[in-house]
Design a protein around this motif. Structure first.
Motif, PDB file in Angstrom:
ATOM      1  N   UNK A  44       8.236  46.047 -74.095  1.00 14.77           N
ATOM      2  CA  UNK A  44       7.962  45.675 -72.705  1.00 14.77           C
ATOM      3  C   UNK A  44       8.978  44.650 -72.208  1.00 14.77           C
ATOM      4  N   UNK A  45       9.319  43.688 -73.062  1.00 21.01           N
ATOM      5  CA  UNK A  45      10.283  42.662 -72.677  1.00 21.01           C
ATOM      6  C   UNK A  45      11.672  43.263 -72.456  1.00 21.01           C
ATOM      7  N   UNK A  46      12.060  44.223 -73.289  1.00 21.33           N
ATOM      8  CA  UNK A  46      13.348  44.885 -73.108  1.00 21.33           C
ATOM      9  C   UNK A  46      13.403  45.634 -71.786  1.00 21.33           C
ATOM     10  N   UNK A  47      12.318  46.328 -71.457  1.00 20.78           N
ATOM     11  CA  UNK A  47      12.270  47.039 -70.183  1.00 20.78           C
ATOM     12  C   UNK A  47      12.411  46.063 -69.019  1.00 20.78           C
ATOM     13  N   UNK A  48      11.726  44.930 -69.077  1.00 19.59           N
ATOM     14  CA  UNK A  48      11.826  43.935 -68.009  1.00 19.59           C
ATOM     15  C   UNK A  48      13.236  43.374 -67.907  1.00 19.59           C
ATOM     16  N   UNK A  49      13.883  43.146 -69.040  1.00 22.33           N
ATOM     17  CA  UNK A  49      15.253  42.638 -69.021  1.00 22.33           C
ATOM     18  C   UNK A  49      16.210  43.647 -68.398  1.00 22.33           C
ATOM     19  N   UNK A  50      16.021  44.934 -68.710  1.00 21.90           N
ATOM     20  CA  UNK A  50      16.879  45.958 -68.131  1.00 21.90           C
ATOM     21  C   UNK A  50      16.680  46.026 -66.623  1.00 21.90           C
ATOM     22  N   UNK A  51      15.437  46.016 -66.189  1.00 24.84           N
ATOM     23  CA  UNK A  51      15.160  46.044 -64.752  1.00 24.84           C
ATOM     24  C   UNK A  51      15.739  44.820 -64.057  1.00 24.84           C
ATOM     25  N   UNK A  52      15.625  43.668 -64.692  1.00 28.65           N
ATOM     26  CA  UNK A  52      16.157  42.441 -64.097  1.00 28.65           C
ATOM     27  C   UNK A  52      17.683  42.488 -64.010  1.00 28.65           C
ATOM     28  N   UNK A  60       6.948  52.829 -62.664  1.00 33.54           N
ATOM     29  CA  UNK A  60       5.693  52.426 -62.045  1.00 33.54           C
ATOM     30  C   UNK A  60       4.600  52.628 -63.078  1.00 33.54           C
ATOM     31  N   UNK A  61       3.909  51.552 -63.401  1.00 40.86           N
ATOM     32  CA  UNK A  61       2.897  51.640 -64.448  1.00 40.86           C
ATOM     33  C   UNK A  61       1.536  51.238 -63.905  1.00 40.86           C
ATOM     34  N   UNK A  62       0.528  51.979 -64.361  1.00 33.05           N
ATOM     35  CA  UNK A  62      -0.855  51.608 -64.082  1.00 33.05           C
ATOM     36  C   UNK A  62      -1.610  51.629 -65.398  1.00 33.05           C
ATOM     37  N   UNK A  63      -2.865  51.429 -65.344  1.00 33.91           N
ATOM     38  CA  UNK A  63      -3.649  51.398 -66.587  1.00 33.91           C
ATOM     39  C   UNK A  63      -3.593  52.725 -67.319  1.00 33.91           C
ATOM     40  N   UNK A  66       2.124  56.346 -66.163  1.00 33.55           N
ATOM     41  CA  UNK A  66       3.450  55.753 -66.050  1.00 33.55           C
ATOM     42  C   UNK A  66       4.379  56.820 -65.471  1.00 33.55           C
ATOM     43  N   UNK A  67       5.154  56.464 -64.459  1.00 29.43           N
ATOM     44  CA  UNK A  67       6.086  57.439 -63.897  1.00 29.43           C
ATOM     45  C   UNK A  67       7.378  56.734 -63.491  1.00 29.43           C
ATOM     46  N   UNK A  68       8.440  57.509 -63.464  1.00 29.58           N
ATOM     47  CA  UNK A  68       9.740  56.982 -63.089  1.00 29.58           C
ATOM     48  C   UNK A  68       9.817  56.780 -61.577  1.00 29.58           C
ATOM     49  N   UNK A  69      10.461  55.695 -61.174  1.00 30.55           N
ATOM     50  CA  UNK A  69      10.827  55.515 -59.773  1.00 30.55           C
ATOM     51  C   UNK A  69      12.057  56.373 -59.479  1.00 30.55           C
ATOM     52  N   UNK A  70      12.466  56.426 -58.218  1.00 33.65           N
ATOM     53  CA  UNK A  70      13.682  57.152 -57.863  1.00 33.65           C
ATOM     54  C   UNK A  70      14.877  56.540 -58.594  1.00 33.65           C
ATOM     55  N   UNK A  71      14.968  55.201 -58.593  1.00 32.38           N
ATOM     56  CA  UNK A  71      16.041  54.536 -59.330  1.00 32.38           C
ATOM     57  C   UNK A  71      15.911  54.777 -60.824  1.00 32.38           C
TER      58      UNK A  71
END
Length: 320
Positions: A44-52, A60-63, A66-71
Motif C-alpha cells: 500500500x505504501x509503495x502504491x501511495x509513493x508511486x501516485x505521489x 479507485x478503491x472501496x471496501x 478496486x478499479x483503475x482510473x483513466x490515468x
C-alpha cells in the motif's frame, strides 16, 4: 526506499511500478503482497509513493472493489512496457558480460602506453578475443565525448568533476643524474646539495621548483630551479639526464634499470618527491558496456605491480 519531496530514486521507481503492475494483475493488495513476499502495508505504501511521485491517482478503491482510473490505465500499460524493456536490457547486459565484444578506445600517457601497460593490454585481449582496442597515446584528455574516448589512464589528480575516477596506484619519484654531471665528485646525499647542480624540468609536474621529502623524518626541502631543459615527455627527460645535461626527478619504474646498470646515479636517496597518483577515468553514464567494466577490472589488478608503488597503494574508487 527514498521518500522525499523530489520523488523516489530510479531504482525505487522500478520497484514501485512493478508493485503497481502486480496489484492490478493480482486483483488486490493482499494478493500482490503474497506474490511479492511483502506485507500488505508495504504494498500500500509503495502504491501511495508511486501516485505521489506521478501526481495522479491510479486506483479507485472501496471496501469491496478496486478499479483503475483513466490515468491508472495509461500508467499500467506504460509500466508493463518499461518493465519488459528493463528485463530485456538486463538479459542483454548479462549476455554481454559473459562475452564482451566491440571496440574500446583507451587513452594512455605516452610513457605508460609505450611500455608498462602493453603487457596488461595483451592479457586483456587474450582473455576477451571479441574485443578490439584503439590504444591512443595522449597525456591529457579534455573532453571524453568529443574525443570519442571510452576511458583514460591519468597521472595526477583528476580535475574534471564530470568523470568517474578509480585510483589504481601511485608512482614513486626519485632524483637522478648521470655520473658525468658530477665530474667525479661524490653523489649528493642531502637535498640542499642538489640546488647547486644544473636541472631538467618535467613541466607537467614541476618547472621552477621541486619539493622533496626526507623518508625517515618527513622533513621537507624546497629547491628553486633554473632548468637547462624543460620538456613534457618523461622519455625525453630521461634521455636528457642520460646525456648528462642535468639532474631530474622522474618515475622510479622508468629509471631503475639505468640506475642498476650505472648509467644514472640515485642522488640524495633518502629524499623523494611526492608520489603521483594514477587513475583510470571514464565519463559518467547510466550504463557501461561490459568491455569497459572488464578493462577497468583488469587495470585495477595489474597496475599496482607496474608503477613501483608499495603493495596496497591502489584500488580506491571515487567520483572525481
Amino acid at each position: 526506499m527514498n521518500d522525499t519531496t523530489t520523488g523516489p530514486a530510479t531504482g525505487d521507481r522500478l520497484l514501485l511500478m512493478e508493485t503497481f503492475v502486480r496489484i492490478v494483475e493480482a486483483g488486490s493488495l493482499s494478493a500482490a503482497a503474497a506474490q511479492l513476499q511483502a506485507t500488505q502495508p508495504t504494498v500500500s505504501r509503495r502504491l501511495q509513493l508511486l501516485e505521489r511521485s506521478l501526481g495522479v491517482r491510479l486506483l479507485q478503491r472501496s471496501t469491496h472493489a478496486m478499479r483503475l482510473t483513466v490515468d491508472g490505465e495509461r500508467c499500467f500499460a506504460r509500466a508493463k512496457e518499461l518493465l519488459a524493456s528493463w528485463a530485456a536490457f538486463e538479459a542483454d547486459l548479462r549476455g554481454a558480460q559473459q562475452e564482451p565484444e566491440g571496440t574500446l578506445r583507451v587513452a594512455m600517457p605516452h610513457a605508460f602506453g609505450q611500455d608498462r601497460f602493453v603487457t596488461p593490454l595483451a592479457g586483456f585481449l587474450r582473455a576477451h578475443p571479441r574485443v578490439s582496442v584503439e590504444w591512443l597515446l595522449r597525456d591529457d584528455v579534455r573532453d571524453f565525448i568529443a574525443a570519442g574516448i571510452d576511458c583514460a589512464v591519468q597521472v595526477g589528480e583528476p580535475a574534471d568533476p564530470s568523470v568517474v575516477a578509480v585510483r589504481l596506484s601511485e608512482v614513486p619519484r626519485i632524483v637522478v643524474a648521470a655520473p658525468r654531471l658530477l665530474g667525479g665528485a661524490p653523489p649528493p646525499q642531502d637535498a640542499q646539495e642538489l640546488a647547486a647542480l644544473p636541472w631538467l624540468a618535467l613541466q607537467t609536474f614541476y618547472r621552477h621548483e621541486i619539493t622533496l621529502r626526507h623518508r625517515a623524518s618527513g622533513r621537507l626541502a624546497r629547491i628553486a630551479l633554473r632548468p637547462r631543459v624543460t620538456t613534457d615527455s618523461l622519455y625525453a627527460l630521461r634521455s636528457a639526464a642520460l646525456e648528462g645535461l642535468g639532474v631530474c626527478v622522474g618515475s622510479a619504474w622508468l629509471l631503475e634499470d639505468d640506475i642498476a646498470q650505472g648509467r644514472l646515479l640515485h642522488l640524495a636517496p633518502q629524499w623523494e618527491a611526492a608520489p603521483l597518483p594514477v587513475y583510470i577515468v571514464y565519463p559518467q553514464a547510466r550504463y557501461y558496456p561490459s568491455r569497459l567494466l572488464r578493462f577497468v577490472a583488469a587495470m585495477r589488478e595489474a597496475v599496482p605491480g607496474l608503477t613501483g608503488a608499495e603493495e596496497g597503494e591502489g584500488g580506491t574508487a571515487l567520483q572525481a
